[in-house]
Design a protein around this motif. Structure first.
Motif, PDB file in Angstrom:
ATOM      1  N   GLN A 626       0.803  -1.207   0.000  1.00 21.45           N
ATOM      2  CA  GLN A 626       0.000   0.000   0.000  1.00 21.45           C
ATOM      3  C   GLN A 626       0.845   1.270   0.000  1.00 21.45           C
ATOM      4  O   GLN A 626       0.295   2.378   0.046  1.00 21.45           O
ATOM      5  N   ASP A 661       1.674  -1.760   5.032  1.00 24.89           N
ATOM      6  CA  ASP A 661       0.718  -2.868   4.996  1.00 24.89           C
ATOM      7  C   ASP A 661       0.691  -3.438   3.584  1.00 24.89           C
ATOM      8  O   ASP A 661       0.675  -2.690   2.597  1.00 24.89           O
ATOM      9  N   ASP A 663      -1.280  -6.329   1.046  1.00 23.32           N
ATOM     10  CA  ASP A 663      -2.376  -7.278   0.812  1.00 23.32           C
ATOM     11  C   ASP A 663      -1.819  -8.517   0.129  1.00 23.32           C
ATOM     12  O   ASP A 663      -1.112  -8.422  -0.885  1.00 23.32           O
ATOM     13  N   GLN A 678      -5.656 -11.037   2.389  1.00 28.64           N
ATOM     14  CA  GLN A 678      -5.272 -10.858   3.781  1.00 28.64           C
ATOM     15  C   GLN A 678      -4.181  -9.797   3.855  1.00 28.64           C
ATOM     16  O   GLN A 678      -3.439  -9.585   2.894  1.00 28.64           O
ATOM     17  N   THR A 679      -4.085  -9.151   4.970  1.00 26.59           N
ATOM     18  CA  THR A 679      -3.138  -8.045   5.113  1.00 26.59           C
ATOM     19  C   THR A 679      -2.070  -8.394   6.142  1.00 26.59           C
ATOM     20  O   THR A 679      -2.377  -8.901   7.233  1.00 26.59           O
ATOM     21  N   SER A 681       1.709  -6.734   7.928  1.00 27.73           N
ATOM     22  CA  SER A 681       2.465  -5.499   8.141  1.00 27.73           C
ATOM     23  C   SER A 681       3.947  -5.805   8.024  1.00 27.73           C
ATOM     24  O   SER A 681       4.454  -6.746   8.651  1.00 27.73           O
TER      25      SER A 681
END
Length: 736
Positions: A626, A661, A663, A678-679, A681
């Motif tokens: 992101q 983050d 995905d 799903q995410t 970090s």
């Protein structure tokens, strides 16, 4: 010979005047007689033998009488009257049948007095024999056809009861028969999709499709499918199928609709059946009574024409009005599912489409032409009426649409209603009256068909629950009528292809004709979308059909026309079908740590892909950061064994220190996303060595540039320049 012409002219004039009276153009004096509803004796025709009378035969008419009045019929007598003028069109038949106690009645041909009075509430049966010499009909070959017949019951000088029917006269030994086919659908209760409580609890709740109405006539089908329309009344549900409370066992039990249908038609091989394969699946998995009914159906189907409907008898109008091409592909799926059915009854059975609305519109015809695999389409009885009121056009007709040409089979409305519900055509019809009316209608049609090229189709509705005696009487009359040759749907279509069918001048179908009971475009499109999505998901396994087994019938179930009788139940069926389709798109997931730390500019992380399917799956993993501080690449295609986990390494390239983050998605080879992203970090912290190398290199390069600049900037000094000059002069002197 000189007097023959005037006699013929007077006879012709009398015929015209009587015919005018029959069609209502000559008024009957008001108050001449009470209507038959006001007469105390109810008269019911019990039998007429022979049904078709030929010259030299006596006519026997048996009637049942019931005194519904308050006074005794002291001197009852019954008379047979014959209206000796042939009826030449179907309107005249209807005029005669619907008259009650108004003329004409015909001339008295025979009278029979009863032996005893009929008290109030009492009944009696009497047979009146009309000798052949009293028939009084012409024996010429052109004289054949229907005449009016009344049974007039009197008491002294008063008329106390009357019944109307038809006498069928056959004075021609060489008639050209009209082709008449009878076709009835054999369909069961609405098919219910499979419901898995565990699966449906795990799915996100779906909105309840409380509306079963179609968009208004002004709605644009391209835009109206985006949202479900507001709830509107769906009309009389009994007009479209069995009530939701009527289960399969009740339908196949004695007195049930399917039991009645089999009882009425099993003994008449001339009746063709259009069978829904989904019904055969239902009875095969049903009770002992269901299976016994199925065995009787198979046995009776061995010597008749049997046709195959698309699976679950889908609502063609709802599909056509969905406004989306992928929704209409559901018809192709219904045809494929039907073709895969291997029931003995359907062996080599051709496919037939059956319209779901009373009026065929262009949209439905186009759907049938484009997706019907060449199958003929049976329309509603109100479809494409004849342009002339006096014509009875042939059933087969070609309809040209933007999607191609389809052969439509348009049933005869009057004959179809007569077989379905005789009382709707002629009030108070007994089986004998219904049979005589069927003979009279077909005789008029045959008289207008000199070439024998007319093909007439009689159909019944899906929810037909016949009165066996009335249906049996009419079918027997059809099979024995000398001016009728019973035929099949296949013969009709073959004659149409060969050009042997008399051309039909019919009105064009309307562009769109919606029924409030149709499934909404929004729900049709939702089912189509879920089916397509499940097919895309199944592409990751070697045997997609195995993964989707049974889903096709679940998705098709809410489209069944039978659901029109139960909009609320259909709403639940839609939800169940969508839940099943969603459940087939699960079983693949990515196992992740919640946080990774990346301490170099280029590194790898490993994620695990879990496959809970019973087949190997070929997938790839894709990361979508992101922020721009991280660059990623897709993984290569990875084969994950059934019921196992497989690690998948992924390369990361950090360009700066940051927290980002990312995905994580599982995708198929065709790019279809296989699970919800799903995410994770990531903390990006490239090492100091890597950063230092870049910094030192940058400083050295900057120092070099600074040195060059400084040298150029300082230029030549006096001392450095003099020394050079002195050295140059000394050298010159030495050379000299």
């Amino acid at each position: 010979m000189r007097h023959a012409a005037p006699k013929r002219r007077w006879a012709a004039l009398l015929t015209v005047l009587v015919a005018l009276g029959l069609t209502g153009l000559v008024a009957v004096p008001a108050g001449a007689a009470p209507s038959s509803e006001d007469l105390p004796v109810a008269v019911s025709l019990a039998a007429m033998t022979p049904q078709v009378l030929t010259p030299g035969e006596d006519l026997n008419v048996t009637v049942s009488l019931r005194n519904n009045g308050d006074e005794e019929i002291t001197s009852p007598r019954a008379s047979v009257r014959i209206y000796r003028y042939r009826m030449s069109n179907r309107d005249q038949l209807d005029q005669w049948a619907t008259r009650t106690d108004t003329g004409p009645y015909g001339d008295v041909a025979a009278t029979q007095s009863l032996d005893a009075p009929i008290p109030p509430g009492g009944s009696a049966t009497v047979t009146i024999t009309v000798p052949a010499r009293s028939i009084g009909l012409s024996r010429t070959s052109d004289a054949w056809g229907p005449r009016g017949l009344t049974v007039d019951v009197g008491d002294g000088s008063s008329r106390v009861g009357i019944e109307r029917s038809f006498l069928l006269w056959n004075s021609d030994d060489d008639l050209t028969p009209t082709q008449v086919g009878v076709l009835t659908p054999v369909t069961g209760p609405a098919v219910t999709p499979t419901v898995d409580d565990d699966q449906t609890e795990e799915q996100e709740p779906q909105p309840t499709p409380t509306s079963s109405s179609a968009p208004t006539a002004s709605a644009d089908p391209e835009t109206s499918s985006a949202d479900a329309p507001e709830q509107q009344p769906s009309g009389d549900p009994t007009a479209h199928g069995d009530s939701a409370e009527v289960g399969l066992d009740a339908l196949t039990a004695s007195g049930g609709r399917l039991s009645r249908l089999l009882q009425a038609t099993a003994g008449h091989p001339s009746v063709s059946w259009a069978v829904d394969p989904a019904l055969l699946r239902q009875v095969a998995d049903g009770s002992r009574a269901d299976r016994a009914w199925a065995e009787a159906l198979t046995a009776a189907g061995a010597d008749r024409e049997v046709l195959r409907l698309p699976w679950a008898d889908p609502d063609l109008a709802a599909l056509a009005h969905s406004g989306r091409s992928s929704s209409t592909d559901l018809l192709s799926q219904a045809l494929s599912s039907s073709a895969a059915a291997s029931d003995e009854l359907l062996t080599d059975a051709p496919t037939l489409l059956w319209g779901s609305n009373p009026v065929l519109d262009e949209s439905t015809a186009e759907l049938a032409a484009a997706h019907g695999d060449g199958a003929a389409l049976v329309t509603g009885t109100a479809s494409m009426p004849a342009r002339s009121d006096t014509d009875t056009p042939s059933a087969p007709t070609n309809v040209q649409t933007d999607g191609g040409q389809v052969t439509a089979l348009v049933p005869d409305a009057t004959l179809s209603e007569l077989l379905t519900d005789p009382n709707a055509v002629q009030a108070g019809s007994s089986p004998a009256i219904a049979a005589q009316r069927m003979l009279a209608e077909t005789a008029v049609i045959a008289r207008g068909d000199d070439s024998g090229g007319s093909y007439v189709l009689i159909t019944t509705p899906r929810d037909w629950s016949p009165q066996s005696s009335a249906a049996d009487a009419q079918l027997t009359a059809l099979e024995s009528a000398p001016w009728v040759r019973t035929t099949s749907v296949a013969d009709m279509l073959a004659a149409q292809d060969a050009g042997r069918v008399t051309s039909s001048d019919r009105a064009d179908p309307p562009s769109t004709e919606r029924d409030p009971a149709e499934l909404t475009p929004a729900w049709v499109n939702a089912l189509a979308t879920q089916w397509e999505s499940a097919e895309d998901f199944a592409s990751v396994v070697a045997d997609p059909a195995g993964l989707l087994r049974g889903l096709d019938t679940d998705v098709l179930a809410p489209l069944s026309v039978a659901w029109r009788a139960d909009p609320d139940g259909r709403a639940g069926a839609v939800e169940a079908a969508i839940a099943q389709a969603t459940a087939r798109q699960s079983g693949l997931s990515v196992l992740l740590n919640e946080q990774f730390t990346v301490i170099s500019s280029s590194s790898q992380i490993t994620v695990n892909v879990r496959n809970e399917l019973d087949q190997d799956a070929t997938v790839r993993v894709e990361l979508r950061p992101q922020k721009g501080c991280l660059e990623t690449t897709r993984s290569p295609l990875v084969s994950v064994s059934a019921n196992s986990e497989t690690p998948v390494p992924l390369t990361l390239r950090a360009t700066a220190n940051c927290d980002v983050d990312v995905d994580v998605s599982l995708i198929a080879e065709n790019g279809r996303e296989l699970s919800m992203p799903q995410t994770i970090s990531l903390r990006l912290a490239p090492t100091i060595e890597s950063v230092g190398t870049i910094v030192v290199g940058a400083l050295l390069f900057a120092g070099l540039l600074f040195g060059i600049w400084r040298t150029v900037r300082r230029g030549q000094t006096n001392r450095r320049g003099a020394r050079v000059l002195a050295e140059g002069s000394a050298q010159d002197t030495k050379d000299d």
